[in-house]
Write a protein that holds these residues in place. Sequence first.
Motif, PDB file in Angstrom:
ATOM      1  N   ILE A 357       0.858  -1.186   0.000  1.00 50.24           N
ATOM      2  CA  ILE A 357       0.000   0.000   0.000  1.00 50.24           C
ATOM      3  C   ILE A 357       0.894   1.236   0.000  1.00 50.24           C
ATOM      4  CG2 ILE A 357      -1.868   1.231   1.156  1.00 50.24           C
ATOM      5  CD1 ILE A 357      -2.636  -1.420   2.489  1.00 50.24           C
ATOM      6  N   THR A 358       1.174   1.742  -1.186  1.00 45.31           N
ATOM      7  CA  THR A 358       2.068   2.898  -1.312  1.00 45.31           C
ATOM      8  C   THR A 358       1.323   4.219  -1.209  1.00 45.31           C
ATOM      9  OG1 THR A 358       1.869   2.721  -3.724  1.00 45.31           O
ATOM     10  CG2 THR A 358       3.764   1.649  -2.685  1.00 45.31           C
ATOM     11  N   HIS A 359       0.025   4.202  -1.452  1.00 52.92           N
ATOM     12  CA  HIS A 359      -0.767   5.429  -1.373  1.00 52.92           C
ATOM     13  C   HIS A 359      -2.159   5.092  -0.828  1.00 52.92           C
ATOM     14  CE1 HIS A 359       2.259   6.311  -4.453  1.00 52.92           C
ATOM     15  NE2 HIS A 359       2.095   7.595  -4.169  1.00 52.92           N
ATOM     16  N   GLU A 360      -2.757   6.051  -0.153  1.00 52.74           N
ATOM     17  CA  GLU A 360      -4.147   5.943   0.298  1.00 52.74           C
ATOM     18  C   GLU A 360      -4.866   7.251  -0.037  1.00 52.74           C
ATOM     19  OE1 GLU A 360      -5.007   4.190   4.141  1.00 52.74           O
ATOM     20  OE2 GLU A 360      -2.892   3.625   4.366  1.00 52.74           O
ATOM     21  N   LEU A 361      -6.042   7.119  -0.614  1.00 58.02           N
ATOM     22  CA  LEU A 361      -6.823   8.281  -1.015  1.00 58.02           C
ATOM     23  C   LEU A 361      -8.300   8.045  -0.724  1.00 58.02           C
ATOM     24  CD1 LEU A 361      -5.272   9.013  -4.553  1.00 58.02           C
ATOM     25  CD2 LEU A 361      -4.969  10.420  -2.499  1.00 58.02           C
ATOM     26  N   PRO A 362      -9.066   9.116  -0.583  1.00 61.57           N
ATOM     27  CA  PRO A 362     -10.519   8.939  -0.493  1.00 61.57           C
ATOM     28  C   PRO A 362     -11.076   8.509  -1.840  1.00 61.57           C
ATOM     29  CG  PRO A 362      -9.952  11.268  -0.549  1.00 61.57           C
ATOM     30  CD  PRO A 362      -8.664  10.524  -0.422  1.00 61.57           C
ATOM     31  N   PHE A 363     -12.205   7.848  -1.819  1.00 64.04           N
ATOM     32  CA  PHE A 363     -12.827   7.321  -3.033  1.00 64.04           C
ATOM     33  C   PHE A 363     -13.025   8.408  -4.086  1.00 64.04           C
ATOM     34  CE2 PHE A 363     -16.926   5.582  -5.014  1.00 64.04           C
ATOM     35  CZ  PHE A 363     -16.257   4.678  -5.818  1.00 64.04           C
ATOM     36  N   ASP A 364     -13.299   9.619  -3.638  1.00 59.66           N
ATOM     37  CA  ASP A 364     -13.554  10.723  -4.564  1.00 59.66           C
ATOM     38  C   ASP A 364     -12.357  11.041  -5.464  1.00 59.66           C
ATOM     39  OD1 ASP A 364     -15.954  10.848  -3.285  1.00 59.66           O
ATOM     40  OD2 ASP A 364     -15.661  12.821  -2.376  1.00 59.66           O
ATOM     41  N   GLU A 365     -11.170  10.608  -5.066  1.00 56.27           N
ATOM     42  CA  GLU A 365      -9.961  10.931  -5.830  1.00 56.27           C
ATOM     43  C   GLU A 365      -9.479   9.743  -6.669  1.00 56.27           C
ATOM     44  OE1 GLU A 365      -6.889  13.035  -3.716  1.00 56.27           O
ATOM     45  OE2 GLU A 365      -8.328  13.869  -2.284  1.00 56.27           O
ATOM     46  N   CYS A 381      -2.816   1.754  -4.636  1.00 59.31           N
ATOM     47  CA  CYS A 381      -3.404   2.937  -4.003  1.00 59.31           C
ATOM     48  C   CYS A 381      -4.744   2.500  -3.447  1.00 59.31           C
ATOM     49  CB  CYS A 381      -3.574   4.061  -5.019  1.00 59.31           C
ATOM     50  SG  CYS A 381      -4.319   5.546  -4.305  1.00 59.31           S
ATOM     51  N   LEU A 382      -4.855   2.492  -2.136  1.00 58.35           N
ATOM     52  CA  LEU A 382      -6.077   2.023  -1.502  1.00 58.35           C
ATOM     53  C   LEU A 382      -7.063   3.172  -1.377  1.00 58.35           C
ATOM     54  CD1 LEU A 382      -6.776  -0.828  -0.454  1.00 58.35           C
ATOM     55  CD2 LEU A 382      -6.393   0.049   1.850  1.00 58.35           C
ATOM     56  N   LEU A 383      -8.258   2.978  -1.872  1.00 64.11           N
ATOM     57  CA  LEU A 383      -9.312   3.988  -1.821  1.00 64.11           C
ATOM     58  C   LEU A 383     -10.297   3.624  -0.712  1.00 64.11           C
ATOM     59  CD1 LEU A 383      -9.888   4.096  -5.650  1.00 64.11           C
ATOM     60  CD2 LEU A 383      -8.803   5.901  -4.316  1.00 64.11           C
TER      61      LEU A 383
END
Length: 385
Positions: A357-365, A381-383
Amino acid sequence: MATSESESKGKIITCKAFVANAPGEPLVMQQILVQPPQKMEVRIKILYTSICHTDLSGWKGESEPQRAFPRIFGHEASGIVESVGEGVKDLNENDKVVIVFNGECGECNYCKCEKTNMCEKYGVNPMKRLMCDGTSRFSTIDGKLIYHFLNSSTFTEYTVVDSGCALKLNTEDILSLKKLTLLSCGVSTGIGAAWNNANVHAGSSVAIFGLGAIGLAVALGAQARGASKIIGVDVNPEKLTIAKAMGITDFINPRDEEKPVVEKIREMTGGGVHYSFECTGNVNVLRDSFLSCHEGWGLTILLGIHASPKLLPLHPMELFDGRKIEGSVFGGFKGKSQLPNLATECMKGAIKLDDFITHELPFDEINKAFDLLIAGKSLRCLLTL
Protein backbone atom coordinates in the motif's frame (compact mmCIF):
# COMPACT_ATOMS: atom_id res chain seq x y z
CA MET A 1 -25.22 9.47 0.10
CA ALA A 2 -26.15 5.80 -0.11
CA THR A 3 -29.50 4.54 1.11
CA SER A 4 -29.58 3.60 4.82
CA GLU A 5 -28.73 -0.09 5.30
CA SER A 6 -31.57 -0.58 7.74
CA GLU A 7 -34.01 0.50 5.04
CA SER A 8 -32.33 -1.12 2.04
CA LYS A 9 -32.85 -4.86 2.36
CA GLY A 10 -34.79 -6.20 -0.62
CA LYS A 11 -35.00 -2.74 -2.17
CA ILE A 12 -33.18 -0.83 -4.86
CA ILE A 13 -30.29 1.21 -3.44
CA THR A 14 -29.32 4.63 -4.71
CA CYS A 15 -25.61 5.21 -4.22
CA LYS A 16 -22.49 6.85 -5.57
CA ALA A 17 -20.29 5.16 -8.16
CA PHE A 18 -17.51 6.06 -10.56
CA VAL A 19 -18.64 5.10 -14.04
CA ALA A 20 -16.53 4.75 -17.17
CA ASN A 21 -18.60 6.07 -20.07
CA ALA A 22 -16.01 5.60 -22.82
CA PRO A 23 -12.51 4.12 -23.22
CA GLY A 24 -9.80 6.23 -21.64
CA GLU A 25 -12.09 9.02 -20.44
CA PRO A 26 -11.89 10.06 -16.77
CA LEU A 27 -14.28 8.14 -14.56
CA VAL A 28 -17.37 10.15 -13.72
CA MET A 29 -18.97 10.13 -10.29
CA GLN A 30 -22.73 9.71 -10.53
CA GLN A 31 -25.69 8.42 -8.64
CA ILE A 32 -26.67 4.92 -9.73
CA LEU A 33 -29.32 2.36 -8.87
CA VAL A 34 -28.24 -1.01 -7.49
CA GLN A 35 -30.79 -3.83 -7.62
CA PRO A 36 -31.24 -6.31 -4.74
CA PRO A 37 -29.28 -9.57 -5.01
CA GLN A 38 -31.00 -12.36 -6.95
CA LYS A 39 -30.64 -16.11 -6.45
CA MET A 40 -27.14 -17.08 -5.24
CA GLU A 41 -25.99 -13.44 -5.18
CA VAL A 42 -24.97 -11.02 -2.43
CA ARG A 43 -25.04 -7.26 -2.24
CA ILE A 44 -21.96 -5.77 -0.58
CA LYS A 45 -21.20 -2.39 0.92
CA ILE A 46 -17.67 -1.61 -0.29
CA LEU A 47 -15.30 -0.27 2.38
CA TYR A 48 -11.99 -0.40 0.51
CA THR A 49 -11.04 -0.83 -3.11
CA SER A 50 -7.86 -0.49 -5.14
CA ILE A 51 -6.75 -0.36 -8.77
CA CYS A 52 -4.61 -2.79 -10.73
CA HIS A 53 -3.38 -2.89 -14.32
CA THR A 54 -6.29 -5.11 -15.37
CA ASP A 55 -8.65 -2.26 -14.48
CA LEU A 56 -6.39 0.06 -16.43
CA SER A 57 -6.43 -2.22 -19.48
CA GLY A 58 -10.22 -2.57 -19.36
CA TRP A 59 -10.70 1.17 -18.92
CA LYS A 60 -8.53 1.82 -21.98
CA GLY A 61 -10.60 -0.70 -23.94
CA GLU A 62 -7.57 -2.88 -24.65
CA SER A 63 -8.63 -6.20 -23.18
CA GLU A 64 -11.80 -6.92 -25.14
CA PRO A 65 -12.56 -7.05 -28.86
CA GLN A 66 -16.00 -5.58 -28.13
CA ARG A 67 -15.97 -2.79 -25.58
CA ALA A 68 -18.86 -2.50 -23.13
CA PHE A 69 -19.64 0.97 -21.81
CA PRO A 70 -20.88 2.53 -19.60
CA ARG A 71 -19.24 0.25 -17.06
CA ILE A 72 -18.17 0.07 -13.43
CA PHE A 73 -14.62 -1.22 -13.17
CA GLY A 74 -12.69 -2.40 -10.13
CA HIS A 75 -12.07 -5.93 -8.86
CA GLU A 76 -9.94 -5.58 -5.71
CA ALA A 77 -12.13 -4.78 -2.73
CA SER A 78 -13.39 -5.68 0.70
CA GLY A 79 -16.60 -4.80 2.47
CA ILE A 80 -19.61 -5.94 4.45
CA VAL A 81 -22.50 -8.05 3.18
CA GLU A 82 -25.61 -5.87 3.13
CA SER A 83 -28.06 -8.56 1.99
CA VAL A 84 -28.11 -12.06 0.50
CA GLY A 85 -30.19 -13.58 -2.25
CA GLU A 86 -32.17 -16.79 -2.34
CA GLY A 87 -30.15 -19.97 -1.82
CA VAL A 88 -27.05 -18.39 -0.28
CA LYS A 89 -26.09 -20.45 2.77
CA ASP A 90 -22.44 -19.64 3.50
CA LEU A 91 -22.80 -15.86 3.80
CA ASN A 92 -24.96 -13.70 6.04
CA GLU A 93 -25.72 -10.04 6.52
CA ASN A 94 -22.85 -8.12 8.17
CA ASP A 95 -20.22 -10.69 7.21
CA LYS A 96 -16.86 -9.13 6.37
CA VAL A 97 -15.76 -10.28 2.94
CA VAL A 98 -13.08 -9.94 0.29
CA ILE A 99 -14.32 -10.02 -3.30
CA VAL A 100 -12.52 -12.43 -5.64
CA PHE A 101 -12.84 -12.17 -9.43
CA ASN A 102 -12.20 -15.89 -9.93
CA GLY A 103 -15.02 -17.49 -8.00
CA GLU A 104 -15.72 -21.00 -6.77
CA CYS A 105 -19.13 -22.67 -6.75
CA GLY A 106 -17.75 -25.84 -5.15
CA GLU A 107 -20.03 -28.11 -7.17
CA CYS A 108 -18.87 -28.17 -10.81
CA ASN A 109 -16.30 -30.56 -12.29
CA TYR A 110 -13.67 -27.83 -12.25
CA CYS A 111 -14.15 -27.06 -8.56
CA LYS A 112 -13.97 -30.76 -7.71
CA CYS A 113 -10.72 -31.17 -9.65
CA GLU A 114 -7.54 -30.66 -7.63
CA LYS A 115 -5.58 -29.76 -10.77
CA THR A 116 -7.31 -26.44 -11.48
CA ASN A 117 -8.71 -23.41 -9.70
CA MET A 118 -11.16 -22.61 -12.49
CA CYS A 119 -14.92 -22.73 -11.97
CA GLU A 120 -17.49 -23.45 -14.66
CA LYS A 121 -20.03 -21.03 -13.22
CA TYR A 122 -18.06 -18.26 -11.51
CA GLY A 123 -14.60 -18.51 -13.08
CA VAL A 124 -13.06 -15.33 -14.47
CA ASN A 125 -14.25 -14.45 -17.96
CA PRO A 126 -13.00 -11.11 -19.38
CA MET A 127 -15.87 -11.10 -21.89
CA LYS A 128 -18.54 -11.38 -19.19
CA ARG A 129 -20.29 -8.08 -18.58
CA LEU A 130 -23.59 -9.14 -16.98
CA MET A 131 -24.68 -11.39 -14.13
CA CYS A 132 -25.27 -15.10 -14.71
CA ASP A 133 -28.91 -14.53 -15.66
CA GLY A 134 -27.87 -12.14 -18.46
CA THR A 135 -28.99 -8.93 -16.74
CA SER A 136 -27.23 -6.11 -14.89
CA ARG A 137 -27.72 -5.05 -11.29
CA PHE A 138 -26.61 -1.49 -12.13
CA SER A 139 -28.39 1.30 -13.93
CA THR A 140 -28.40 5.08 -14.14
CA ILE A 141 -31.07 7.05 -12.34
CA ASP A 142 -33.04 7.24 -15.59
CA GLY A 143 -32.80 3.48 -16.10
CA LYS A 144 -29.91 3.11 -18.58
CA LEU A 145 -28.02 -0.16 -18.17
CA ILE A 146 -24.48 -0.12 -16.72
CA TYR A 147 -22.23 -3.12 -17.35
CA HIS A 148 -20.37 -5.24 -14.78
CA PHE A 149 -16.65 -6.09 -14.84
CA LEU A 150 -14.75 -9.27 -13.88
CA ASN A 151 -17.42 -10.66 -11.55
CA SER A 152 -16.76 -7.69 -9.27
CA SER A 153 -17.36 -4.00 -10.19
CA THR A 154 -16.02 -2.39 -7.03
CA PHE A 155 -15.76 1.32 -7.93
CA THR A 156 -19.12 1.87 -6.27
CA GLU A 157 -20.48 2.20 -2.75
CA TYR A 158 -22.54 -0.97 -3.26
CA THR A 159 -22.07 -3.85 -5.65
CA VAL A 160 -23.75 -7.18 -6.35
CA VAL A 161 -21.64 -10.29 -6.94
CA ASP A 162 -22.21 -14.02 -7.21
CA SER A 163 -21.92 -15.64 -3.77
CA GLY A 164 -19.05 -17.75 -5.12
CA CYS A 165 -17.04 -14.55 -5.56
CA ALA A 166 -17.24 -13.35 -1.96
CA LEU A 167 -14.88 -14.79 0.64
CA LYS A 168 -15.86 -14.51 4.31
CA LEU A 169 -13.03 -13.52 6.65
CA ASN A 170 -12.94 -14.26 10.33
CA THR A 171 -11.84 -10.86 11.51
CA GLU A 172 -13.57 -8.23 13.60
CA ASP A 173 -10.76 -5.79 12.92
CA ILE A 174 -11.58 -3.29 10.16
CA LEU A 175 -7.90 -2.39 9.84
CA SER A 176 -7.14 -6.04 9.10
CA LEU A 177 -9.90 -6.06 6.50
CA LYS A 178 -8.28 -3.01 4.94
CA LYS A 179 -4.99 -4.87 4.41
CA LEU A 180 -6.67 -8.08 3.29
CA THR A 181 -8.28 -6.14 0.43
CA LEU A 182 -5.03 -6.83 -1.44
CA LEU A 183 -5.83 -10.56 -1.51
CA SER A 184 -8.58 -9.84 -4.02
CA CYS A 185 -6.11 -10.00 -6.88
CA GLY A 186 -2.48 -8.87 -7.07
CA VAL A 187 -0.87 -10.23 -3.92
CA SER A 188 -2.70 -13.56 -4.10
CA THR A 189 -1.85 -13.92 -7.78
CA GLY A 190 1.86 -13.34 -7.22
CA ILE A 191 2.29 -15.43 -4.09
CA GLY A 192 0.15 -18.21 -5.52
CA ALA A 193 2.20 -18.28 -8.71
CA ALA A 194 5.31 -18.94 -6.63
CA TRP A 195 3.66 -21.43 -4.28
CA ASN A 196 1.02 -23.21 -6.33
CA ASN A 197 2.06 -22.96 -9.98
CA ALA A 198 5.85 -23.03 -9.75
CA ASN A 199 6.16 -24.66 -6.33
CA VAL A 200 9.44 -22.81 -5.79
CA HIS A 201 11.87 -24.93 -3.80
CA ALA A 202 14.54 -23.96 -1.27
CA GLY A 203 17.86 -22.98 -2.79
CA SER A 204 16.39 -22.33 -6.24
CA SER A 205 16.95 -19.36 -8.55
CA VAL A 206 14.13 -17.12 -9.75
CA ALA A 207 13.79 -14.32 -12.31
CA ILE A 208 10.84 -11.94 -12.20
CA PHE A 209 10.12 -9.74 -15.21
CA GLY A 210 8.08 -6.70 -14.13
CA LEU A 211 8.16 -5.47 -10.54
CA GLY A 212 4.67 -4.18 -10.05
CA ALA A 213 2.52 -5.49 -7.21
CA ILE A 214 2.22 -8.96 -8.74
CA GLY A 215 5.94 -9.30 -9.47
CA LEU A 216 6.88 -8.18 -5.96
CA ALA A 217 4.34 -10.60 -4.50
CA VAL A 218 6.08 -13.35 -6.48
CA ALA A 219 9.34 -12.23 -4.86
CA LEU A 220 7.88 -12.48 -1.37
CA GLY A 221 6.44 -15.89 -2.17
CA ALA A 222 9.78 -17.12 -3.52
CA GLN A 223 11.62 -15.71 -0.51
CA ALA A 224 9.21 -17.46 1.85
CA ARG A 225 9.97 -20.73 0.06
CA GLY A 226 13.72 -20.26 0.53
CA ALA A 227 14.84 -19.30 -2.98
CA SER A 228 18.52 -18.35 -2.83
CA LYS A 229 18.65 -15.95 -5.81
CA ILE A 230 15.70 -13.78 -6.82
CA ILE A 231 16.45 -11.59 -9.83
CA GLY A 232 14.14 -8.66 -10.54
CA VAL A 233 13.97 -7.18 -14.04
CA ASP A 234 12.38 -3.77 -14.57
CA VAL A 235 13.05 -0.62 -16.61
CA ASN A 236 11.96 1.66 -13.76
CA PRO A 237 15.01 2.42 -11.57
CA GLU A 238 12.72 3.67 -8.81
CA LYS A 239 11.66 0.06 -8.19
CA LEU A 240 15.12 -0.86 -6.85
CA THR A 241 14.61 0.20 -3.23
CA ILE A 242 11.25 -1.46 -2.68
CA ALA A 243 12.37 -4.52 -4.67
CA LYS A 244 15.27 -5.11 -2.30
CA ALA A 245 12.91 -4.76 0.67
CA MET A 246 10.62 -7.43 -0.76
CA GLY A 247 13.15 -10.15 -1.36
CA ILE A 248 14.84 -9.26 -4.65
CA THR A 249 18.53 -10.18 -4.34
CA ASP A 250 19.64 -8.85 -7.75
CA PHE A 251 18.17 -6.05 -9.87
CA ILE A 252 18.55 -5.70 -13.63
CA ASN A 253 17.46 -2.66 -15.61
CA PRO A 254 17.68 -3.74 -19.28
CA ARG A 255 18.31 -0.14 -20.33
CA ASP A 256 21.51 -0.10 -18.32
CA GLU A 257 22.90 -3.38 -19.65
CA GLU A 258 25.23 -3.80 -22.60
CA LYS A 259 24.33 -7.48 -22.89
CA PRO A 260 20.85 -8.90 -23.56
CA VAL A 261 18.96 -9.69 -20.35
CA VAL A 262 18.83 -13.40 -21.19
CA GLU A 263 22.61 -13.59 -21.49
CA LYS A 264 23.07 -11.64 -18.25
CA ILE A 265 20.76 -13.94 -16.29
CA ARG A 266 22.37 -17.08 -17.68
CA GLU A 267 25.79 -15.82 -16.61
CA MET A 268 24.50 -15.03 -13.12
CA THR A 269 22.90 -18.43 -12.62
CA GLY A 270 25.11 -20.92 -14.42
CA GLY A 271 22.87 -21.44 -17.42
CA GLY A 272 19.52 -20.04 -16.35
CA VAL A 273 17.04 -19.89 -13.48
CA HIS A 274 14.84 -22.67 -12.18
CA TYR A 275 11.74 -20.47 -12.39
CA SER A 276 10.90 -17.29 -14.28
CA PHE A 277 7.76 -15.20 -14.00
CA GLU A 278 6.48 -12.89 -16.75
CA CYS A 279 4.41 -10.09 -15.19
CA THR A 280 4.40 -7.40 -17.90
CA GLY A 281 2.01 -8.54 -20.62
CA ASN A 282 4.68 -7.94 -23.28
CA VAL A 283 5.34 -10.82 -25.69
CA ASN A 284 8.98 -9.83 -26.19
CA VAL A 285 9.50 -9.89 -22.44
CA LEU A 286 7.76 -13.27 -22.37
CA ARG A 287 10.38 -14.63 -24.75
CA ASP A 288 13.19 -13.29 -22.57
CA SER A 289 11.54 -14.81 -19.51
CA PHE A 290 11.24 -18.20 -21.20
CA LEU A 291 14.82 -18.26 -22.48
CA SER A 292 16.14 -17.13 -19.09
CA CYS A 293 15.14 -20.51 -17.70
CA HIS A 294 17.63 -23.34 -17.57
CA GLU A 295 17.44 -26.00 -20.23
CA GLY A 296 16.13 -29.32 -19.00
CA TRP A 297 14.07 -28.13 -16.05
CA GLY A 298 13.30 -24.41 -16.30
CA LEU A 299 9.67 -23.35 -15.81
CA THR A 300 8.14 -20.03 -16.90
CA ILE A 301 4.92 -18.84 -15.29
CA LEU A 302 2.88 -16.42 -17.37
CA LEU A 303 1.12 -13.77 -15.26
CA GLY A 304 0.96 -10.68 -17.47
CA ILE A 305 -2.28 -9.82 -19.26
CA HIS A 306 -1.62 -10.00 -23.00
CA ALA A 307 -4.35 -7.92 -24.63
CA SER A 308 -2.54 -7.85 -27.96
CA PRO A 309 -3.54 -10.47 -30.59
CA LYS A 310 0.15 -11.35 -31.03
CA LEU A 311 0.87 -15.06 -30.51
CA LEU A 312 3.55 -16.64 -28.36
CA PRO A 313 7.01 -15.72 -29.67
CA LEU A 314 8.35 -19.26 -29.37
CA HIS A 315 9.52 -21.78 -31.92
CA PRO A 316 7.96 -25.20 -31.18
CA MET A 317 11.41 -26.82 -31.13
CA GLU A 318 12.44 -24.58 -28.24
CA LEU A 319 10.10 -26.59 -26.05
CA PHE A 320 12.16 -29.69 -26.80
CA ASP A 321 14.99 -28.26 -24.71
CA GLY A 322 13.08 -29.20 -21.58
CA ARG A 323 11.83 -25.76 -20.64
CA LYS A 324 8.15 -25.45 -19.82
CA ILE A 325 5.66 -22.58 -19.81
CA GLU A 326 2.43 -22.36 -17.82
CA GLY A 327 -0.26 -19.74 -17.38
CA SER A 328 -1.48 -18.73 -13.93
CA VAL A 329 -4.92 -17.40 -13.03
CA PHE A 330 -5.31 -15.98 -9.54
CA GLY A 331 -2.11 -17.74 -8.51
CA GLY A 332 -3.75 -21.16 -8.70
CA PHE A 333 -5.82 -20.45 -5.57
CA LYS A 334 -9.37 -21.71 -5.27
CA GLY A 335 -10.90 -18.54 -3.91
CA LYS A 336 -13.39 -19.79 -1.35
CA SER A 337 -11.65 -22.91 -0.08
CA GLN A 338 -7.94 -22.09 -0.24
CA LEU A 339 -7.55 -18.34 0.09
CA PRO A 340 -8.51 -18.27 3.81
CA ASN A 341 -5.23 -20.08 4.56
CA LEU A 342 -3.29 -17.30 2.84
CA ALA A 343 -5.29 -14.71 4.77
CA THR A 344 -4.33 -16.46 8.00
CA GLU A 345 -0.65 -16.45 7.03
CA CYS A 346 -0.86 -12.74 6.25
CA MET A 347 -2.51 -12.03 9.61
CA LYS A 348 0.37 -13.87 11.29
CA GLY A 349 2.85 -11.62 9.49
CA ALA A 350 4.28 -14.22 7.10
CA ILE A 351 3.47 -11.85 4.22
CA LYS A 352 3.60 -8.13 4.97
CA LEU A 353 0.71 -6.59 3.10
CA ASP A 354 1.41 -3.06 4.35
CA ASP A 355 4.40 -2.70 2.02
CA PHE A 356 2.15 -2.98 -1.04
CA ILE A 357 0.00 0.00 0.00
CA THR A 358 2.07 2.90 -1.31
CA HIS A 359 -0.77 5.43 -1.37
CA GLU A 360 -4.15 5.94 0.30
CA LEU A 361 -6.82 8.28 -1.02
CA PRO A 362 -10.52 8.94 -0.49
CA PHE A 363 -12.83 7.32 -3.03
CA ASP A 364 -13.55 10.72 -4.56
CA GLU A 365 -9.96 10.93 -5.83
CA ILE A 366 -10.05 7.74 -7.90
CA ASN A 367 -8.84 9.47 -11.07
CA LYS A 368 -5.73 10.60 -9.20
CA ALA A 369 -5.16 6.97 -8.22
CA PHE A 370 -5.33 6.00 -11.90
CA ASP A 371 -2.75 8.68 -12.71
CA LEU A 372 -0.38 7.32 -10.04
CA LEU A 373 -0.62 3.82 -11.48
CA ILE A 374 -0.11 5.01 -15.05
CA ALA A 375 2.97 6.98 -13.98
CA GLY A 376 4.42 3.90 -12.25
CA LYS A 377 4.43 5.67 -8.88
CA SER A 378 2.18 3.29 -6.96
CA LEU A 379 1.94 -0.41 -6.27
CA ARG A 380 -1.49 -0.24 -4.75
CA CYS A 381 -3.40 2.94 -4.00
CA LEU A 382 -6.08 2.02 -1.50
CA LEU A 383 -9.31 3.99 -1.82
CA THR A 384 -11.50 4.37 1.25
CA LEU A 385 -15.25 4.71 0.83
